[in-house]
Design a protein around this motif. Structure first.
Motif, mmCIF file in Angstrom:
data_model
loop_
_atom_site.group_PDB
_atom_site.id
_atom_site.type_symbol
_atom_site.label_atom_id
_atom_site.label_comp_id
_atom_site.label_asym_id
_atom_site.label_seq_id
_atom_site.Cartn_x
_atom_site.Cartn_y
_atom_site.Cartn_z
ATOM 1 N N VAL A 149 -5.586 7.109 1.416
ATOM 2 C CA VAL A 149 -4.919 5.973 0.637
ATOM 3 C C VAL A 149 -5.251 5.730 -0.641
ATOM 4 O O VAL A 149 -6.365 5.744 -1.117
ATOM 5 N N LEU B 276 -4.980 -4.669 -2.284
ATOM 6 C CA LEU B 276 -4.641 -3.474 -2.028
ATOM 7 C C LEU B 276 -5.822 -3.128 -0.188
ATOM 8 O O LEU B 276 -5.736 -1.866 0.221
ATOM 9 N N ARG C 69 -9.214 9.830 -8.408
ATOM 10 C CA ARG C 69 -9.537 10.500 -7.392
ATOM 11 C C ARG C 69 -9.491 11.902 -7.326
ATOM 12 O O ARG C 69 -9.818 12.648 -6.105
ATOM 13 N N ASP D 200 -18.466 2.220 -5.694
ATOM 14 C CA ASP D 200 -17.642 3.612 -5.217
ATOM 15 C C ASP D 200 -17.403 4.628 -4.153
ATOM 16 O O ASP D 200 -15.782 5.236 -4.205
ATOM 17 N N VAL D 201 -17.432 3.211 -2.959
ATOM 18 C CA VAL D 201 -16.532 4.598 -2.061
ATOM 19 C C VAL D 201 -15.107 4.096 -1.511
ATOM 20 O O VAL D 201 -14.477 4.095 -1.165
ATOM 21 N N CYS D 202 -15.217 2.167 -2.416
ATOM 22 C CA CYS D 202 -13.884 2.075 -1.660
ATOM 23 C C CYS D 202 -12.133 2.535 -2.136
ATOM 24 O O CYS D 202 -12.419 3.228 -3.479
ATOM 25 N N PRO D 203 -11.240 3.384 -1.548
ATOM 26 C CA PRO D 203 -10.033 4.581 -1.938
ATOM 27 C C PRO D 203 -9.589 4.050 -2.812
ATOM 28 O O PRO D 203 -8.485 4.042 -3.566
ATOM 29 N N VAL D 204 -9.395 2.292 -2.739
ATOM 30 C CA VAL D 204 -8.238 1.316 -3.515
ATOM 31 C C VAL D 204 -9.090 0.943 -4.297
ATOM 32 O O VAL D 204 -8.573 -0.234 -5.013
ATOM 33 N N TYR D 205 -10.729 1.098 -4.449
ATOM 34 C CA TYR D 205 -10.793 0.604 -5.889
ATOM 35 C C TYR D 205 -10.582 -1.606 -6.372
ATOM 36 O O TYR D 205 -10.252 -2.296 -7.066
ATOM 37 N N ALA E 18 -9.838 -1.638 -10.946
ATOM 38 C CA ALA E 18 -8.293 -1.300 -11.616
ATOM 39 C C ALA E 18 -7.807 -2.803 -11.348
ATOM 40 O O ALA E 18 -7.831 -4.119 -10.814
ATOM 41 N N PRO E 19 -7.146 -3.229 -12.611
ATOM 42 C CA PRO E 19 -6.222 -4.215 -13.048
ATOM 43 C C PRO E 19 -5.831 -5.304 -11.771
ATOM 44 O O PRO E 19 -4.779 -4.013 -11.103
ATOM 45 N N LYS F 88 -13.878 8.908 3.772
ATOM 46 C CA LYS F 88 -12.554 8.301 2.930
ATOM 47 C C LYS F 88 -11.518 8.203 2.875
ATOM 48 O O LYS F 88 -10.627 10.038 2.249
ATOM 49 N N HIS G 54 -5.008 3.793 -4.124
ATOM 50 C CA HIS G 54 -4.828 2.562 -5.185
ATOM 51 C C HIS G 54 -2.794 3.203 -5.789
ATOM 52 O O HIS G 54 -2.649 4.053 -6.569
ATOM 53 N N PRO G 55 -1.408 2.322 -5.612
ATOM 54 C CA PRO G 55 -0.375 3.149 -6.007
ATOM 55 C C PRO G 55 -0.710 3.098 -7.787
ATOM 56 O O PRO G 55 1.043 2.929 -8.316
ATOM 57 N N VAL H 99 0.548 -1.025 -0.402
ATOM 58 C CA VAL H 99 0.160 -0.151 -0.259
ATOM 59 C C VAL H 99 1.097 1.392 0.449
ATOM 60 O O VAL H 99 0.588 2.113 -1.132
#
Ligand SMILES: Cc1cc2nc3c(=O)[nH]c(=O)nc-3n(C[C@H](O)[C@H](O)[C@H](O)COP(=O)(O)OP(=O)(O)OC[C@H]3O[C@@H](n4cnc5c(N)ncnc54)[C@H](O)[C@@H]3O)c2cc1C
Ligand SMILES: Cc1ncc(C[n+]2csc(CCOP(=O)(O)OP(=O)(O)O)c2C)c(N)n1
Ligand code: SF4
Ligand code: SF4
Ligand code: SF4
Ligand SMILES: [Mg+2]
Lengths: 605, 351
Positions: B9, A560, B24, A508-513, A532-533, B6, B11-12, A74
């Protein structure tokens, strides 16, 4: 893809990267939360259940959990899992009453344990509470194995080791120090043990047979023997210019010890370049902080002797490149001489079993290693078990502990005349963490802090005596930061497909897709068709059953997820829930899913 | 309502667009709508569309009226200009803003209550004037914010949460827009991101008034059995008339793959909206046919979705009024306000 079977404990266990990566499967996030609540004693005991030596491991563990920590993926740096373990040991209260109770009445079975290293000690720890009589034979005059004689006291103070070893020995282990076993046959024939466990480690340091070895012998030392002799105070000095050959963890302890007993110009010489070094990155850092010089790509060719005395070493300066088969091969570029007063060889350890007769039913392989079953830890002779470094060569403390747990399960099964191979599977408990509309029982917020740096005693102070512990441990603030950095990976996102109304809120809310609703496909196609792939194939995809309205599936890429709980918080139907996963680990005589570690702790404290 | 914000952080591996921004960067603050509200899903589609169109957030004006739907501009494009007007009055604010500065991208967000009851007149005139804006009508059949009263878009026979049936005939914004001469009319569903995002992009690119009427279930007051605007009902009765794809000008060259029997409509700026009729012979550039088809499906209880009508070369407010191209802020003051001498001279013409 087939819908994911989350009833198999392995699925959620794998999400807890650190626990999955730990050989003993210590429930890391749970002990970190306990620290956060100031429950240091409980946290220590939770650690002890799986890794037996939290104080020792909190300073010395090889930390296979940290490189795999989700936080690395992360934001780059793992949670300081290992040093938080030390916090539990530093701040715990009296644990005497929490230790396993030893029955007055024994079960009539006697087990011999050869060698007092972490492997044997773990076997004793697991068998004593079941009523076994454990008889420990140790060749030295003190217990601990390499933890005692080789790990220097500036990394692991003797007091910490004593405390944790005594917790086991005080269970009533019968100890015979200065008692090397020189014939296993004799022990088996004459002493009537129901089972024998061999935990004698890998006691032989590797030799370097190049010209000058014998002539220079007085100033050429075998690393592990030399560290042992420093520990026993047979050695208390070394020349000013020291070369350490090899760049594993033993080399790191040798160079740092040299620095403390007279070495000024101390160099560690490696045949390869940095990316191939065996030593952990943090041990290299610690050595370099102490001004040890690391020399790369130098392959030793001979010891230089003048007037019968070692004066230096000659090296081939080499370059490495892969050959057709991809194997790295070296080409000599040059040769060079480094003058020195002493050389310490730290190029590996071998096993040696001169005391095991070859005609007593214990088969050895072509490398003179006993044949050991990977699951049961039994040799080819029934009732004789091996674990730790003795089983398959040098590893580390946490593996020795895990071997000890598994061997104890086998020994118990053997003594109860049960099957050794039908091993109890892991179990799990899942409990919802919902406390209210928007509150969870855990700190779900993502903390942006970077990893805390361990503070060290300053250079002048630490070189004053061998036993000055270098690391100061975390203070309250550092501890709080590291606790907050933990992503609570054991708080699982658990999905119930038939509740989902496909409103997209979670996605939609998931910060890391992490989340996607899509048509089901084969895994490789699915991985490329997500929000996100999902490129990290080491991490699983969760795939739900068909969703009620459109027959699509909910897919979660586990890679992630920061376990922030927002998907569950946003879900109008509670199709997502945050549930705490407890891995139930079987131990000897103790299938824990009748009794979880947590309930055990709360009732006994 | 979600209380946990939210986290920052990311996604890298987040992709960036031509401006170097990630998706974002197009988000707003955390939504305070009910969890599962269709409006939030539309917000996410808006975020995606602006990101993909490489529009700089500070070159956008977002406007709204009153209602749960009208609250949503806060939840996207934090960096954009915003105006939250009186109930139903967003169209006139948007018209004024657009008249003063035609160079910003305008997005109006409204609800069925905001647009079809109190604001119906304003809504009609914005269409009539062909104000260059994307008008998102987040249609849930109720006044969500005031606790679920039927709105003017509620269908006859649809049931309220407590069971009473609506008896009044609905106002259908799409058919009304067609009759009022709107130059871009689309309908979609909050739960169909694949359809919605290209429509938003096409609507933003269209020069003139682009209406997207979006069925957007109110999970709290209108998502039960018997409601004709629930997730389940919309999924069962949605009827895609045309499949739409929006092809921005810059990508035109790369999209020469097989489009099946698709038809391309070129927009003002040269980008292309490609559509493929799902219903035989449907032509979204034929207003009368579109109206007839819409009515036919409506009679069958189906909701026509997709790009229903487009007049690609329509003339917007500025062209109709022959106003200056530059935003008024950029017109030099002496030109904007040439003084009493010039005024007197002008007036002398009519003496
Ligand atoms: C220099 C050095 C540093 C290390 N640092 C770390 C570290 O930081 N972290 C980490 O995790 N691991 C470290 N290790 C590895 C770790 O110490 C070992 O993997 C671990 O101690 C193995 O445990 P064990 O119980 O198998 O055997 P050992 O610890 O080797 O114990 C074996 C015991 O058996 C006794 N014994 C041997 N033969 C006989 C006999 N015939 N009869 C009676 N007794 C006998 C020995 O005296 C010894 O006490 C280090 C190793 C070395 C050499
Ligand atoms: C002038 C005025 N009249 C009435 C109201 C009360 N009111 C607030 S929101 C609303 C209806 C909103 O409905 P809609 O536009 O459909 O939004 P939704 O909440 O359903 O998204 C009404 C009547 C008001 N705020 N102002
Ligand atoms: S907990 Fe849910 S919202 Fe949070 S990162 Fe994981 S999947 Fe995304
Ligand atoms: S938020 Fe809940 S109901 Fe909505 S799509 Fe996600 S899981 Fe389904
Ligand atoms: S009341 Fe209805 S429209 Fe308003 S936020 Fe809640 S679900 Fe959405
Ligand atoms: Mg409404």
């Amino acid at each position: 893809m087939q819908p994911t079977d989350v009833s198999n404990p392995d699925y959620y266990h794998k999400v807890v990267d650190c626990q999955w990566g730990c050989p003993a499967h210590t429930p890391v996030p749970e002990y970190i939360r306990l620290i956060g609540q100031g429950r240091f004693t409980e946290s220590y005991m939770l650690n002890r259940e799986s890794n037996v030596f939290p104080g020792v491991l909190g300073r010395t563990c090889d930390r296979p959990c940290e490189p795999v920590c989700r936080r690395v993926r992360v934001e780059g740096e793992p949670v300081a899992i290992c040093r938080l373990k030390r916090v539990t040991s530093d701040l715990k209260g009296d644990v005497t009453d929490l230790l396993p109770k030893i029955p007055e009445e024994k079960n009539g079975k006697r087990v011999a344990l050869i060698g007092a290293g972490p492997a044997s000690l773990t076997v004793a720890n697991d068998l004593m509470p079941l009523g076994y009589e454990c008889v420990l034979f140790e060749r030295m005059d003190r217990p601990g194995g390499l933890m005692r004689t080789n790990i220097p006291s500036f990394r692991l103070p003797g007091g910490v080791l004593d405390e944790e070893i005594n917790m086991i020995l005080d269970m009533g282990v019968e100890v015979h120090y200065s008692h090397p076993i020189d014939s296993l046959g004799k022990l088996l024939d004459e002493d009537g043990f129901d089972a024998v466990f061999i935990g004698t480690g890998a006691p032989k340091g590797k030799e370097l047979r190049i010209p000058g070895r014998d002539e220079g012998g007085a100033n050429i030392h075998i690393g592990i023997d030399w560290l042992e002799s420093v520990h026993f105070e047979h050695t208390d000095s070394i020349g000013e210019r020291v070369l350490i050959i090899g760049v594993g963890n033993t080399a790191m302890d040798c160079c740092r010890t040299s620095k403390r007993i007279g070495g000024k110009d101390v160099r560690v010489v490696a045949r390869k370049s940095r990316p191939y070094f065996k030593a952990s990155a943090w041990e290299l850092d610690d050595a370099e902080e102490e001004l040890v010089q690391i020399v790369e790509n130098h392959s030793p060719s001979r010891f230089i002797i003048e007037d019968g005395r070692l004066v230096g070493m000659e090296f081939d300066v080499v370059e490495w490149a892969p050959d057709e088969s991809g194997r790295l091969v070296s080409t000599k570029l040059d040769s060079t001489v480094i003058p020195c007063d002493d050389v310490i060889l730290a190029i590996g350890q071998d096993n040696a079993f001169p005391w095991i007769e070859r005609d007593i039913g214990i088969e050895f392989n072509e490398w003179e290693m006993p044949i050991v079953d990977r699951t049961t830890f039994q040799t080819t002779r029934d009732g004789v078990f091996i674990g730790g470094d003795a089983a398959w060569g040098p590893e580390n403390i946490i593996w020795a502990v895990e071997h000890g747990h598994q061997a104890a399960i086998s020994i118990h099964a053997f003594c109860e005349q049960e099957s050794l191979t039908d091993r109890l599977p892991y179990g799990m408990n899942l409990v919802s963490q919902k406390m209210g509309l928007h509150s969870w029982s855990y700190g779900s917020a993502y903390d942006e802090s970077r990893r805390s740096q361990m503070s060290h005693v300053d250079l002048v102070e630490r070189f004053k005596a061998l036993e000055v512990e270098v690391e100061l441990g975390f203070d309250a603030e550092q501890t709080a930061v590291e606790v907050a950095r933990c992503l609570n990976c054991d708080i699982q996102t658990d999905f119930t497909a038939n509740l989902c109304i496909e409103c997209d809120a979670c996605i939609d809310v998931c910060p890391v897709y992490c989340l996607t609703m899509t048509e089901n496909r084969p895994e490789d196609e699915l991985r490329l068709n997500l929000t996100a792939p999902a490129e990290n194939i080491d991490q699983d995809l969760y795939v739900s059953a068909d969703l009620p309205q459109t027959a699509r599936v909910m897919v979660k890429d586990e890679d992630l997820c920061v376990h922030c709980g927002l998907c569950a918080e946003r879900c109008p139907t509670a199709a997502w829930d945050m549930q705490k996963f407890d891995l139930l680990i079987p131990y000897a005589g103790k299938p824990t899913w009748t009794k979880t570690p947590e309930t055990e702790l709360t009732t006994s404290s | 309502m979600t209380q946990t914000a939210k986290p920052s952080v990311r996604h890298p591996g987040l992709k960036t667009n031509k401006l170097g921004l990630t998706q974002r960067d197009y988000e707003g603050t955390q939504s305070t709508l009910c969890a599962g509200c269709g409006h939030d899903s539309i917000t996410a589609a808006i975020v995606q569309a602006f990101f993909e169109l490489n529009i700089a957030p500070h070159r956008v004006a977002k406007l709204s009226g009153i209602g749960c739907s009208s609250k949503t501009p806060t939840y996207f494009l934090s960096e954009a200009h915003g105006f939250n007007s009186l109930h139903g009055r967003m169209p006139s604010i948007a018209t004024g803003a657009n008249a003063a500065n035609g160079k910003l991208a305008y997005i109006g967000v409204s609800g069925d209550g905001d647009s079809l009851s109190i604001g119906l007149g304003q809504f009609c005139h914005a269409m009539r004037r062909n104000v260059n804006m994307l008008y998102m009508l987040e249609n849930n059949g109720v006044y969500g914010l005031t606790k679920g009263q039927f709105s003017a878009s509620a269908d006859v026979g649809t049931k309220a949460k407590r069971g009473e049936e609506n008896q009044m005939p609905p106002i259908d914004p799409a058919s009304m827009a067609l009759t009022l001469g709107a130059s871009f009319v689309a309908r979609s569903f909050s739960g169909d991101r694949k359809q919605l995002v290209p429509l938003i992009k096409a609507g933003l690119t269209h020069r003139g008034f682009a209406l997207v009427d979006i069925i957007s279930p109110c999970v709290t007051f209108n998502d039960h059995e018997g409601s004709t605007k629930s997730y389940a009902h919309t999924r069962e009765h949605g009827h895609e008339v045309v499949e739409t794809d929006f092809v921005p000008l810059l990508h035109e060259i790369q999209v020469e793959q097989d489009h099946g029997a698709s038809t391309a409509v070129t927009m003002h700026d040269g980008s292309v909206v490609r559509f493929r009729s799902v219903d035989e012979h449907y032509d979204p550039t034929d207003r009368d046919a579109a109206y007839a088809h819409l009515k036919k499906l409506q009679a069958q209880g189906e909701v026509a979705t997709g790009l229903l009508f487009i007049e690609p070369m329509s003339r917007d407010l500025h062209e109709l009024e022959n106003t200056v191209d530059e935003p008024l802020v950029e017109v030099p003051f002496e030109k904007l306000c040439p003084g009493s001498g010039v005024l007197a001279e002008l007036q002398s013409h009519w003496r």
